[in-house]
Design an enzyme around this catalytic site. Structure first.
Site, PDB file in Angstrom:
ATOM      1  N   TYR A 169       0.840  -1.211   0.000  1.00 14.91           N
ATOM      2  CA  TYR A 169       0.000   0.000   0.000  1.00 14.91           C
ATOM      3  C   TYR A 169       0.877   1.265   0.000  1.00 14.91           C
ATOM      4  O   TYR A 169       0.645   2.201  -0.774  1.00 14.91           O
ATOM      5  CB  TYR A 169      -0.901  -0.050   1.235  1.00 14.91           C
ATOM      6  CG  TYR A 169      -1.877   1.080   1.403  1.00 14.91           C
ATOM      7  CD1 TYR A 169      -3.093   1.090   0.721  1.00 14.91           C
ATOM      8  CD2 TYR A 169      -1.606   2.142   2.277  1.00 14.91           C
ATOM      9  CE1 TYR A 169      -4.003   2.133   0.902  1.00 14.91           C
ATOM     10  CE2 TYR A 169      -2.508   3.171   2.458  1.00 14.91           C
ATOM     11  CZ  TYR A 169      -3.716   3.164   1.768  1.00 14.91           C
ATOM     12  OH  TYR A 169      -4.614   4.194   1.958  1.00 14.91           O
TER      13      TYR A 169
ATOM     14  N   LYS B 243       1.035   4.169  -2.852  1.00 13.12           N
ATOM     15  CA  LYS B 243       0.691   5.551  -2.520  1.00 13.12           C
ATOM     16  C   LYS B 243       1.869   6.493  -2.785  1.00 13.12           C
ATOM     17  O   LYS B 243       1.669   7.629  -3.230  1.00 13.12           O
ATOM     18  CB  LYS B 243       0.217   5.648  -1.066  1.00 13.12           C
ATOM     19  CG  LYS B 243      -1.139   4.965  -0.822  1.00 13.12           C
ATOM     20  CD  LYS B 243      -2.242   5.577  -1.664  1.00 13.12           C
ATOM     21  CE  LYS B 243      -3.632   5.086  -1.326  1.00 13.12           C
ATOM     22  NZ  LYS B 243      -4.664   5.617  -2.238  1.00 13.12           N
TER      23      LYS B 243
HETATM   24  N1  NAP Z   1      -9.464   5.942   5.541  1.00 10.67           N
HETATM   25  C1  NAP Z   1      -8.227   6.338   5.725  1.00 10.67           C
HETATM   26  O1  NAP Z   1      -7.770   6.462   6.854  1.00 10.67           O
HETATM   27  C2  NAP Z   1      -7.333   6.683   4.553  1.00 10.67           C
HETATM   28  C3  NAP Z   1      -6.059   7.180   4.843  1.00 10.67           C
HETATM   29  C4  NAP Z   1      -5.216   7.517   3.799  1.00 10.67           C
HETATM   30  C5  NAP Z   1      -5.629   7.364   2.503  1.00 10.67           C
HETATM   31  N2  NAP Z   1      -6.865   6.875   2.228  1.00 10.67           N
HETATM   32  C6  NAP Z   1      -7.230   6.723   0.826  1.00 10.67           C
HETATM   33  O2  NAP Z   1      -8.433   7.411   0.559  1.00 10.67           O
HETATM   34  C7  NAP Z   1      -9.183   6.714  -0.442  1.00 10.67           C
HETATM   35  C8  NAP Z   1     -10.578   6.391   0.098  1.00 10.67           C
HETATM   36  O3  NAP Z   1     -10.443   5.612   1.269  1.00 10.67           O
HETATM   37  P1  NAP Z   1     -11.692   5.216   2.199  1.00 10.67           P
HETATM   38  O4  NAP Z   1     -11.184   5.086   3.557  1.00 10.67           O
HETATM   39  O5  NAP Z   1     -12.833   6.106   1.909  1.00 10.67           O
HETATM   40  O6  NAP Z   1     -12.000   3.740   1.634  1.00 10.67           O
HETATM   41  P2  NAP Z   1     -13.309   2.827   1.802  1.00 10.67           P
HETATM   42  O7  NAP Z   1     -14.243   3.394   2.814  1.00 10.67           O
HETATM   43  O8  NAP Z   1     -12.792   1.450   1.978  1.00 10.67           O
HETATM   44  O9  NAP Z   1     -14.008   2.964   0.358  1.00 10.67           O
HETATM   45  C9  NAP Z   1     -13.311   2.520  -0.783  1.00 10.67           C
HETATM   46  C10 NAP Z   1     -14.021   2.974  -2.030  1.00 10.67           C
HETATM   47  O10 NAP Z   1     -13.262   2.502  -3.170  1.00 10.67           O
HETATM   48  C11 NAP Z   1     -14.100   1.703  -3.989  1.00 10.67           C
HETATM   49  N3  NAP Z   1     -13.336   0.621  -4.620  1.00 10.67           N
HETATM   50  C12 NAP Z   1     -12.691  -0.413  -4.033  1.00 10.67           C
HETATM   51  N4  NAP Z   1     -12.121  -1.207  -4.968  1.00 10.67           N
HETATM   52  C13 NAP Z   1     -12.424  -0.653  -6.172  1.00 10.67           C
HETATM   53  C14 NAP Z   1     -12.145  -1.000  -7.519  1.00 10.67           C
HETATM   54  N5  NAP Z   1     -11.429  -2.090  -7.848  1.00 10.67           N
HETATM   55  N6  NAP Z   1     -12.635  -0.210  -8.502  1.00 10.67           N
HETATM   56  C15 NAP Z   1     -13.352   0.900  -8.209  1.00 10.67           C
HETATM   57  N7  NAP Z   1     -13.662   1.288  -6.967  1.00 10.67           N
HETATM   58  C16 NAP Z   1     -13.190   0.511  -5.954  1.00 10.67           C
HETATM   59  C17 NAP Z   1     -15.180   1.165  -3.054  1.00 10.67           C
HETATM   60  O11 NAP Z   1     -16.327   0.796  -3.820  1.00 10.67           O
HETATM   61  P3  NAP Z   1     -17.399  -0.309  -3.276  1.00 10.67           P
HETATM   62  O12 NAP Z   1     -18.228   0.388  -2.233  1.00 10.67           O
HETATM   63  O13 NAP Z   1     -18.186  -0.682  -4.475  1.00 10.67           O
HETATM   64  O14 NAP Z   1     -16.581  -1.440  -2.700  1.00 10.67           O
HETATM   65  C18 NAP Z   1     -15.416   2.378  -2.158  1.00 10.67           C
HETATM   66  O15 NAP Z   1     -16.243   3.311  -2.791  1.00 10.67           O
HETATM   67  C19 NAP Z   1      -8.356   5.475  -0.793  1.00 10.67           C
HETATM   68  O16 NAP Z   1      -7.552   5.734  -1.905  1.00 10.67           O
HETATM   69  C20 NAP Z   1      -7.488   5.282   0.437  1.00 10.67           C
HETATM   70  O17 NAP Z   1      -6.313   4.580   0.138  1.00 10.67           O
HETATM   71  C21 NAP Z   1      -7.728   6.526   3.239  1.00 10.67           C
END
Ligand code: NAP
Length: 249
Positions: free
Chosen positions: A156, A160
């Site tokens: 990951y 990133k």
């Molecule tokens: N949460 C954190 O603390 C955090 C920290 C740093 C960075 N980020 C980054 O921020 C972004 C959003 O994170 P989040 O926490 O909101 O994640 P999340 O709640 O797990 O949601 C993930 C989203 O990505 C979609 N997704 C997963 N696999 C996919 C694929 N193969 N094709 C298209 N869409 C896909 C999911 O769709 P479905 O609902 O259909 O599965 C969902 O809408 C990510 O890039 C993550 O790495 C998050």
């Protein structure tokens, strides 16, 4: 000051949950037409329903960003329905955590495909229209982990960090066409991605955050709103860190 995104056509990947859902809503409420994606038809329909309720222009689409044919088809459908995409938000992301010694090839490959290659793929697809229009914005979601590393997340973190290098290079390629390419790097945000963490792990994490809490999805969406607006027109190749001070860059 009210930020208006009227006239913009924005594609937000992974808009069915968490950070992406909040980004889609925030940009939509600022007046943009939003195409929000989910991996299932049910997820896409839910996005459409939410948009209707909130009076947001646009709808949900089904898209797996790791599939090149789906990316091409969805982009062309979005452009036919709403017009050329003026802002791309590469938000979709997954985790497949494991210590390197136990990490399987598919755990590495899934992360590279979904989190990094998709950014290359979708940016390339929207680029042509933006170059023709001589304007556009690409905003990529990276992570604090891409800057400081995290045990159990070498796949990951590599993806990133790769997004950051990719974005800087693309910003140099496209700057002359008035296209801005930037990243937002969330710290630990309260979404399903982090809800799986044990309470003890969460406490340890919060102890490292000067602001003393996990971030909220709106903290990230507001940074994306700024980058999507004209207020940030002289910013490109940059990363906005939204992490409560956990890492000071
Ligand atoms: N949460 C954190 O603390 C955090 C920290 C740093 C960075 N980020 C980054 O921020 C972004 C959003 O994170 P989040 O926490 O909101 O994640 P999340 O709640 O797990 O949601 C993930 C989203 O990505 C979609 N997704 C997963 N696999 C996919 C694929 N193969 N094709 C298209 N869409 C896909 C999911 O769709 P479905 O609902 O259909 O599965 C969902 O809408 C990510 O890039 C993550 O790495 C998050």
């Amino acid at each position: 000051m009210n930020i208006s995104l009227a006239g913009e056509v924005i594609l937000v990947t992974g808009a069915s949950r968490g950070i992406g859902a909040e980004i889609a809503k925030t940009l939509g409420l600022a007046g943009a037409t939003v195409a929000g994606t989910a991996t299932t038809d049910e997820g896409a329909n839910r996005i459409t329903e939410i948009f209707k309720k909130e009076n947001i222009s646009g709808r949900g689409y089904r898209l797996d960003v790791s599939k090149v044919e789906e990316c091409t088809a969805v982009l062309s459908e979005v452009e036919k329905t709403h017009g050329a995409i003026s802002i791309l938000i590469n938000n979709a992301g997954i985790t497949r955590d494991n210590l390197l010694m136990r990490m399987k090839e598919d755990e590495w490959d899934d992360i590279m495909d979904t989190n990094l290659k998709s950014v290359y793929r979708l940016s390339k697809l929207v680029c042509r229209g933006m170059m023709k229009a001589r304007s556009g914005k690409i905003i990529n979601l990276t992570s604090v982990v891409g800057f400081m590393g995290n045990a159990g997340q070498s796949n990951y973190a590599a993806a990133k960090a790769g997004i950051v290098g990719f974005s800087k290079s693309l910003a140099r390629e496209l700057g002359g066409r008035n296209i801005n390419v930037n990243c937002v790097a969330p710290g630990f945000i309260d979404t399903e991605m982090t809800q799986g963490l044990a309470e003890e792990q969460k406490k340890t994490l919060i102890n490292q955050v000067p602001l003393g809490r996990l971030g909220e999805v709106s903290d990230i969406a507001n940074a994306v709103l700024f980058l999507a607006s004209n207020l940030s027109r002289y910013i490109t190749g940059s990363t906005i860190h939204v992490n409560g001070g956990m890492l000071m860059e």
